[in-house]
Design an enzyme around this catalytic site. Structure first.
Site, PDB file in Angstrom:
ATOM      1  NE  ARG A 267     128.618  72.523   0.416  1.00 46.11           N
ATOM      2  CZ  ARG A 267     128.032  71.732   1.288  1.00 46.11           C
ATOM      3  NH1 ARG A 267     128.388  71.781   2.555  1.00 46.11           N
ATOM      4  NH2 ARG A 267     127.092  70.900   0.897  1.00 46.11           N
ATOM      5  CG  PHE A 405     128.040  71.461  -9.382  1.00 43.34           C
ATOM      6  CD1 PHE A 405     128.611  72.658  -9.005  1.00 43.34           C
ATOM      7  CD2 PHE A 405     128.489  70.845 -10.561  1.00 43.34           C
ATOM      8  CE1 PHE A 405     129.597  73.238  -9.771  1.00 43.34           C
ATOM      9  CE2 PHE A 405     129.485  71.426 -11.333  1.00 43.34           C
ATOM     10  CZ  PHE A 405     130.029  72.616 -10.937  1.00 43.34           C
ATOM     11  CD  GLU A 406     131.521  70.513  -5.013  1.00 42.72           C
ATOM     12  OE1 GLU A 406     131.566  70.168  -3.819  1.00 42.72           O
ATOM     13  OE2 GLU A 406     132.231  70.001  -5.894  1.00 42.72           O
ATOM     14  N   GLY A 407     126.069  71.105  -3.319  1.00 45.83           N
ATOM     15  CA  GLY A 407     125.044  71.599  -2.397  1.00 45.83           C
ATOM     16  C   GLY A 407     124.453  72.868  -2.980  1.00 45.83           C
TER      17      GLY A 407
END
Lengths: 596, 245
Positions: A267, A405-407
């Protein structure tokens, strides 16, 4: 850098504590070696990536692999891998800088980040000695490429609900993996996959290192995506894939923890990558606005365009301040943990976990700054912005995935508040005392005391009040909803945004203050302008977020009192933002590129 | 084989040029300095020629301490060691004399220079240096290969190519195409700090020239577009405004 006399602020503490400018790292402090590493990345993009963007996006056979190999030869795949495993042992902020510089490389940036981040780090941080010795040197050199298989068709944000199964073979020598993974970056050419699956009927995921050569792996064709078209993205199927038992990564059922911790790093790195893309797009937009003549003058002479350029630069500069401030916090925490006797891999994870709140904030604000910048980039290019022949088209499409993406940004906003509250419950972060103090202050007569006239005195007071506003809204929401607050997602989003505005605005003020202490105020007048503009905007935005939250759960006198408090806490002496933006834009236009 | 590569510290190609002191001095305020791109090409070929233990490459620069980042960049690219002659480079003659003073006792087989530096573009140092050392001088080479202590060199000339054989020691200036510039890798960058960088003091050299003043080129005029359907307007503009017909 000397770290001995620094006060270490713990993760999430930015909301309740004051940080001194001298204690943060600012990008103006890069060493000669770090600058040289950054230049190598820029030179590599210029020589190998930028001339081939169309070929990369058409997924020309073997091209991305050959670019990854060349990046490997330059050492760019092993920057933060320890030297004992064939890497270069650089600190976290140096790896952030590499990520930023490569971040301007569109699909190539995604392939490289996936390989060095989620591809390499699970093995590096959770692998045992044999696993690290076997895989890491090959990944650091680029001889082997890596992918990370977490998401499934029905398990995206809810990653732990994955259906992929692992069963121990009768002879106890292998796990047999069966399942389907989706949106797997680098799948098309990866040699090693970190795969998450549940052993038997376990509640939690376990992680496995799977080599392509193990067999039992098939793939769907490449996905047709909106952007990052050159990045290989496929569904991966595991059909009785035989994995030696020694390739279980970490312990059984530890997979979800691995996934979460690796994502923390992903993140903050995503933010760095977004900053790199932002600077590239902004430079192009400035250049175009200087060249495009309408009504006989360059469009960069018009206030409407200047506003955009100044806003783009301001958002980038302030987000960058926060990203490297947090990066240095992670480095400092790592050094302290290692000095205390912790193993290096564990210390890396622990230090990032400590700043998981900041990582989530940066993921959201990095990706949203990028989306703002590419959107205005298209706008400044006008008709040409909408043409696939001009560079804004690719930048606009490629940017969009970053909010997903990445949460997703929604998950990360929820996490921001959730993690802070959990730390408060555990007694790690004292939110309640300052929140109660704010509640008490609401009942008192407002402070009309004499103004301090030191450097940034008004701004520092406004920032302190912005923290109070956030604590007031968060504290009342907790009191109101108690255990059911987790279900009040709209309110959690409001609080997350308020806390994030605090973090970025504070980082920007600290960066400007530190700069002013090194140079003269006049020399860094534009940086001071940017920090001020961002703070003023943040106060207004926080007011709106706070009002929405208060009006959704408070009524009558309580509502009136909180709204009055909110107004008081988001107030600052007016400044002429238009003139400040004009000054910032003037410099950008003169330099004909992003120049801060 | 010992190769000496002469490098310059020059303003970045995107620098906005301005002058100080009544237009007699280049204003370095806020200017980013880089390794002269033409010298990077010479350095790249020198590294190729010595690869695999076939020799060593020394880089040399005439400059004050602020040129050291550029020197270390050359070390990161792959030079083995470096020498800095501690003086501000005032003109080509001064630089050539300083370089010659160090080169004459260094036992170098080849001295390589970029074709010119991108700041003052004098292209004089290589020939002056060869003259002071009394070495053969070959300018603007396109290709260089070695057999024994003899070099085969291609030079591009008007309408063709000149092939030259020369024995060491000699001085060359390299043109584009002699090699591709090398991007420093991580290992090179990290070893640059530990490679030897020797600082030597300059010798006294008489000043033969000084800058009287610099002038900026006149700004480009605005372009006026005239539609292809209106040739009469074009004629009128050429006649009345541009006054060329």
């Amino acid at each position: 850098m000397a770290t001995t006399d620094k006060t270490l602020t713990k993760g999430g503490e930015f909301l309740i504590k004051e940080t001194l400018a001298q204690d943060i790292f600012i990008p103006e402090e890069w060493t000669e070696e770090q600058k040289m590493i950054a230049q190598t990345c820029v030179d590599f993009l210029e020589a190998e990536v930028n001339p081939n963007l169309d070929r990369i996006d058409s997924q020309e056979e073997g091209l991305m692999e050959s670019l990854m190999n060349k990046a490997g030869e330059l050492g760019l795949l092993g920057v933060s891998v320890p030297e004992v495993y064939g890497g270069f042992g650089k600190d976290f902020n140096s790896s952030m800088l590499v990520t930023e510089k490569v971040g301007a490389g569109h699909s190539f940036a995604v392939a490289l980040s996936a390989h060095t981040g989620i591809g390499t780090l699970p093995i590096l941080y959770y692998g045992n000695e044999e696993q690290k010795a076997k895989y890491i040197p090959k990944l650091a050199s680029g001889e082997w490429k890596a992918a990370y298989c977490l998401t499934e068709p029905n398990a995206g944000s809810d990653a732990n609900s994955g259906k992929t199964k692992a069963k121990l073979s009768e002879d106890g020598k292998h796990y047999i993996i069966n399942g389907q993974k989706m949106w797997i970056t680098n799948a098309g050419f990866a040699d090693v996959f970190t795969v998450f699956a549940k052993i038997d009927d376990d509640e939690n995921l376990s992680a496995f290192i799977i080599e392509k050569s193990f067999g039992g792996i098939t793939m769907n064709p490449e996905e047709h995506k909106m952007g990052i078209k050159g990045s290989s993205t496929r569904q991966v199927f595991f059909n009785d894939c035989k994995v030696p038992v020694e390739n279980l990564l970490s312990e059984r059922q530890n997979g979800f923890k691995i996934a979460v911790n690796i994502l923390n790093i992903g993140r903050i790195k995503l933010c760095a990558s977004a900053i790199g893309a932002c600077k590239e797009v902004t430079s192009k937009a400035i250049n175009y606005s200087n060249e495009r003549i309408q009504f006989n003058i360059p469009i960069s002479k018009y206030g409407a365009i200047r506003y955009k350029l100044a806003e783009m630069a301001t958002k980038i500069w302030c987000t960058e301040a926060a990203a490297y401030r947090a990066g240095q916090n992670i480095d400092d925490a790592y050094d302290a943990l290692v000095a205390g006797g912790m193993d290096s891999g564990k210390a890396k994870l622990k230090s990032t976990e400590q700043y998981a709140v900041e990582c989530a904030v940066l993921k959201v604000y990095g990706s949203e700054t990028l989306d703002y910048v590419v959107d205005e980039g298209v706008q400044i290019y006008g008709g040409m912005g909408y043409s696939a022949e001009a560079p804004m088209d690719r930048a606009y499409r490629d940017a969009r995935i970053n909010r997903i993406f990445e949460g997703t940004n929604e998950i990360n906003r929820l996490l921001t508040v959730d993690m802070m509250l959990k730390r408060a419950m555990k007694g790690e972060l004292d939110l309640m005392t300052p929140a109660m103090n704010v509640a008490k202050e609401l009942m008192e007569i407002p402070d009309f005391g004499a103004e301090d006239d030191g450097f940034f005195a008004k701004e520092k007071k406004a920032l302190l009040n912005l923290k109070k506003a956030t604590l007031m809204v968060a504290g009342s929401a907790v009191q109101k909803f108690m255990m059911t607050l987790a279900k009040e997602q709209e309110i959690l989003m409001n609080i997350a945004d308020m806390a994030s505005l605090v973090y970025i605005a504070e980082s920007a003020l600290l960066r400007a203050e530190k700069l002013a202490s090194i140079h003269s105020e006049a020399e860094v007048a534009l940086q001071i302008d940017m920090a001020r503009v961002y703070l003023h905007e943040s106060l207004d935005k926080a007011y709106i977020q706070g009002k929405e939250a208060i009006n959704s759960f408070a009524e009558g006198d309580e509502q009136r009192m909180m709204l009055m408090g909110l107004r008081r806490f988001t107030k600052i002496e007016p400044m002429n933002l238009k003139e400040a933006r004009q000054r910032i834009a003037k410099k950008l236009i003169e330099e004909n590129k992003y120049c801060f | 084989m010992k190769i000496l590569v002469c490098i310059s510290n020059v303003p970045d190609t995107t620098t906005k040029v301005s002058f100080n002191n009544n237009n007699t001095e280049f204003n370095t305020n806020g200017v980013q300095f880089i390794l002269n791109p033409y010298d990077e090409i010479a350095l790249a070929r020198a590294i190729e020629l010595t690869e695999g233990g076939k020799g060593t490459v020394t880089v040399i620069n005439v400059g004050l301490v602020d040129t050291e980042p550029t020197i270390r960049k050359a070390l990161a690219i792959g030079a083995d060691d470096a020498i800095r002659i501690n003086a501000a480079p005032s003109d080509s003659y001064f630089v050539a004399k300083q370089l010659a003073e160090v080169a004459k006792s260094g036992g170098y087989d080849i001295i390589m220079c970029g074709r010119e530096s991108i700041d003052y573009n004098g292209a004089q140092v290589p020939s002056m240096l060869a003259e002071v050392l009394d070495y053969p001088s070959i300018s603007l080479i396109k290709k260089i290969e070695f057999t024994g202590n003899e070099a085969q060199i291609d030079r591009e000339i008007e309408g063709g190519k000149e092939v030259i054989t020369v024995s060491t020691p000699f001085v060359v200036s390299t043109a584009e195409g002699v090699a591709e510039p090398k991007i420093p890798n991580m290992r090179g960058i990290m070893s640059a700090r530990t490679k030897p960088l020797q600082v030597v003091e300059p010798v006294a050299v008489e000043t033969l020239s000084s800058f009287t003043s610099f002038e900026m080129p006149t700004p480009r005029g605005n372009v006026k577009l005239i539609s292809a359907d209106e040739p009469a307007k074009l004629v009128e503009a050429l006649n009345a405004e541009a006054k060329v017909i």
